[in-house]
Design a protein around this motif. Structure first.
Motif, PDB file in Angstrom:
ATOM      1  N   TYR A   1      24.241  -8.304  14.110  1.00  0.00           N
ATOM      2  CA  TYR A   1      25.667  -8.636  14.200  1.00  0.00           C
ATOM      3  C   TYR A   1      26.254  -8.824  12.805  1.00  0.00           C
ATOM      4  N   ASP A   2      27.555  -8.607  12.712  1.00  0.00           N
ATOM      5  CA  ASP A   2      28.344  -8.951  11.544  1.00  0.00           C
ATOM      6  C   ASP A   2      29.472  -9.861  12.003  1.00  0.00           C
ATOM      7  N   ILE A   3      30.018 -10.642  11.077  1.00  0.00           N
ATOM      8  CA  ILE A   3      31.138 -11.524  11.385  1.00  0.00           C
ATOM      9  C   ILE A   3      32.302 -11.137  10.491  1.00  0.00           C
ATOM     10  N   ALA A   4      33.473 -10.953  11.086  1.00  0.00           N
ATOM     11  CA  ALA A   4      34.659 -10.537  10.346  1.00  0.00           C
ATOM     12  C   ALA A   4      35.838 -11.440  10.713  1.00  0.00           C
ATOM     13  N   SER A   5      36.817 -11.479   9.822  1.00  0.00           N
ATOM     14  CA  SER A   5      38.042 -12.241  10.073  1.00  0.00           C
ATOM     15  C   SER A   5      39.218 -11.514   9.441  1.00  0.00           C
TER      16      SER A   5
ATOM     17  N   LEU B   1      33.440 -10.489   6.779  1.00  0.00           N
ATOM     18  CA  LEU B   1      34.006  -9.214   6.368  1.00  0.00           C
ATOM     19  C   LEU B   1      35.522  -9.229   6.559  1.00  0.00           C
ATOM     20  N   LEU B   2      36.219  -8.499   5.720  1.00  0.00           N
ATOM     21  CA  LEU B   2      37.659  -8.319   5.883  1.00  0.00           C
ATOM     22  C   LEU B   2      37.889  -7.354   7.042  1.00  0.00           C
ATOM     23  N   ALA B   3      38.586  -7.815   8.063  1.00  0.00           N
ATOM     24  CA  ALA B   3      38.746  -7.010   9.276  1.00  0.00           C
ATOM     25  C   ALA B   3      39.305  -5.621   8.982  1.00  0.00           C
ATOM     26  N   ALA B   4      40.261  -5.544   8.077  1.00  0.00           N
ATOM     27  CA  ALA B   4      40.892  -4.256   7.778  1.00  0.00           C
ATOM     28  C   ALA B   4      39.921  -3.255   7.176  1.00  0.00           C
ATOM     29  N   SER B   5      38.786  -3.731   6.670  1.00  0.00           N
ATOM     30  CA  SER B   5      37.793  -2.851   6.060  1.00  0.00           C
ATOM     31  C   SER B   5      36.643  -2.505   7.002  1.00  0.00           C
ATOM     32  N   VAL B   6      36.684  -3.033   8.218  1.00  0.00           N
ATOM     33  CA  VAL B   6      35.612  -2.806   9.179  1.00  0.00           C
ATOM     34  C   VAL B   6      35.675  -1.385   9.734  1.00  0.00           C
TER      35      VAL B   6
ATOM     36  N   ILE C   1      34.825   0.316  12.796  1.00  0.00           N
ATOM     37  CA  ILE C   1      34.494  -0.121  14.147  1.00  0.00           C
ATOM     38  C   ILE C   1      33.470   0.799  14.822  1.00  0.00           C
ATOM     39  N   ASP C   2      33.363   2.044  14.362  1.00  0.00           N
ATOM     40  CA  ASP C   2      32.397   2.972  14.956  1.00  0.00           C
ATOM     41  C   ASP C   2      30.953   2.575  14.652  1.00  0.00           C
ATOM     42  N   ASP C   3      30.767   1.639  13.737  1.00  0.00           N
ATOM     43  CA  ASP C   3      29.423   1.175  13.397  1.00  0.00           C
ATOM     44  C   ASP C   3      28.878   0.169  14.398  1.00  0.00           C
ATOM     45  N   TYR C   4      29.693  -0.206  15.381  1.00  0.00           N
ATOM     46  CA  TYR C   4      29.312  -1.307  16.268  1.00  0.00           C
ATOM     47  C   TYR C   4      29.268  -0.868  17.733  1.00  0.00           C
ATOM     48  N   ASP C   5      28.426  -1.569  18.475  1.00  0.00           N
ATOM     49  CA  ASP C   5      28.233  -1.271  19.895  1.00  0.00           C
ATOM     50  C   ASP C   5      28.960  -2.239  20.815  1.00  0.00           C
TER      51      ASP C   5
ATOM     52  N   LEU D   1      44.439 -19.357  18.493  1.00  0.00           N
ATOM     53  CA  LEU D   1      45.791 -19.471  19.022  1.00  0.00           C
ATOM     54  C   LEU D   1      46.842 -19.416  17.914  1.00  0.00           C
ATOM     55  N   ASN D   2      46.386 -19.375  16.665  1.00  0.00           N
ATOM     56  CA  ASN D   2      47.304 -19.281  15.532  1.00  0.00           C
ATOM     57  C   ASN D   2      47.217 -17.968  14.768  1.00  0.00           C
ATOM     58  N   ASP D   3      46.157 -17.174  14.992  1.00  0.00           N
ATOM     59  CA  ASP D   3      46.087 -15.907  14.253  1.00  0.00           C
ATOM     60  C   ASP D   3      45.652 -14.715  15.097  1.00  0.00           C
ATOM     61  N   LEU D   4      44.475 -14.744  15.667  1.00  0.00           N
ATOM     62  CA  LEU D   4      43.973 -13.570  16.385  1.00  0.00           C
ATOM     63  C   LEU D   4      44.762 -13.253  17.654  1.00  0.00           C
ATOM     64  N   PHE D   5      45.508 -14.218  18.167  1.00  0.00           N
ATOM     65  CA  PHE D   5      46.257 -13.980  19.402  1.00  0.00           C
ATOM     66  C   PHE D   5      47.372 -12.934  19.219  1.00  0.00           C
ATOM     67  N   GLU D   6      47.703 -12.622  17.950  1.00  0.00           N
ATOM     68  CA  GLU D   6      48.773 -11.669  17.714  1.00  0.00           C
ATOM     69  C   GLU D   6      48.459 -10.670  16.600  1.00  0.00           C
ATOM     70  N   ASP D   7      47.253 -10.719  16.065  1.00  0.00           N
ATOM     71  CA  ASP D   7      46.931  -9.859  14.925  1.00  0.00           C
ATOM     72  C   ASP D   7      46.745  -8.408  15.366  1.00  0.00           C
ATOM     73  N   ILE D   8      47.540  -7.524  14.794  1.00  0.00           N
ATOM     74  CA  ILE D   8      47.509  -6.125  15.240  1.00  0.00           C
ATOM     75  C   ILE D   8      46.362  -5.340  14.617  1.00  0.00           C
ATOM     76  N   THR D   9      45.873  -5.788  13.454  1.00  0.00           N
ATOM     77  CA  THR D   9      44.760  -5.073  12.816  1.00  0.00           C
ATOM     78  C   THR D   9      43.490  -5.194  13.642  1.00  0.00           C
ATOM     79  N   VAL D  10      43.120  -6.425  13.982  1.00  0.00           N
ATOM     80  CA  VAL D  10      41.928  -6.640  14.805  1.00  0.00           C
ATOM     81  C   VAL D  10      42.135  -6.051  16.196  1.00  0.00           C
ATOM     82  N   ALA D  11      43.329  -6.206  16.738  1.00  0.00           N
ATOM     83  CA  ALA D  11      43.615  -5.660  18.072  1.00  0.00           C
ATOM     84  C   ALA D  11      43.426  -4.156  18.101  1.00  0.00           C
ATOM     85  N   ALA D  12      43.855  -3.479  17.039  1.00  0.00           N
ATOM     86  CA  ALA D  12      43.711  -2.019  16.985  1.00  0.00           C
ATOM     87  C   ALA D  12      42.248  -1.608  16.904  1.00  0.00           C
ATOM     88  N   LEU D  13      41.456  -2.364  16.162  1.00  0.00           N
ATOM     89  CA  LEU D  13      40.021  -2.078  16.087  1.00  0.00           C
ATOM     90  C   LEU D  13      39.369  -2.241  17.453  1.00  0.00           C
TER      91      LEU D  13
END
Length: 223
Positions: free
Chosen positions: A42-46, A82-87, A89-93, A104-116
């Protein structure tokens, strides 16, 4: 080796209060423990990358939590997300969102992570989330313009659990209401019971007690 990308929050407090918060450690560590046991990496990104805030790290008899928190490899990944924008996504299962009020303050509306996550899902991948983690599902929009949640049933942290936990007046919004408005169906059990919903490659768990079961369901999909 199979590999999971874990998206965590950068928001370090409970809503707009000064109460320390972030990702709730046991919801991360219990799933990581299951992944480790299955030989899954696993990797951890934000969103911002770098050190991710954790709470729920104090010794309280949770041996799994303390064991994973004491592992240098895990600590390094949390302190150097990891910086989410640099992930790539094809590397992951699989994608996993652990809980914690910070979402509830960031990922609930973040379009970069949502697009990934949308790209991953449309390529046949599985998405898992637990407790407040399903807040990360709210902004995921598929290529047909529809929200992912509009086609799946889910669970997540409940109104009753917010009341029990004493956070109902400090959270930016009530996750149960947000999920119930957007998902095909929102389901829940009595507070603090383990409960997992699996629907169309989306796995969601209601609360911290559900983390182990979410991890096991995720491993089942990756087997």
């Amino acid at each position: 080796m199979k590999k999971v990308i874990i998206f965590v929050t950068n928001h370090a407090t409970l809503g707009s209060t000064d109460q320390a918060n972030g990702t709730y450690a046991p919801e991360l560590t219990h799933v990581v423990n299951v992944l480790n046991g299955a030989g899954i990496d696993y990797d951890i990104a934000s969103i911002l990358g770098g050190k991710a805030p954790l709470y729920g790290t104090e010794p309280d008899g949770d041996e799994v939590n303390q064991s994973v928190l004491g592992h240098s490899g895990f600590v390094s990944k949390v302190e150097n997300t990891l910086l989410a924008a640099s992930v790539s996504i094809d590397d992951y299962d699989a994608v996993f969102y652990p809980g914690g009020f910070g979402l509830l303050n960031d990922l609930f509306e973040d379009i970069t992570v949502a697009a990934l996550s949308a790209q991953h899902y449309e390529n046949g991948g599985v998405i898992a989330a637990v407790c407040h983690g399903p807040a990360g599902l709210l902004p995921i929009k598929l290529s047909n313009g529809e929200l992912l949640l509009s086609s799946v049933s889910v669970t997540g942290f409940t109104r009753e659990e917010e009341v029990d936990f004493g956070t109902i007046n400090d959270i930016p919004f009530l996750l149960e209401d947000a999920l119930a408005r957007k998902a095909v169906q929102y389901s829940k059990k009595q507070p603090w019971q383990s409960f997992v919903v699996e629907d169309k490659r989306v796995i969601t768990g209601q609360n911290p007690a559900s983390a182990q079961a979410v991890g096991e369901a995720l491993v089942k999909y990756l087997a």
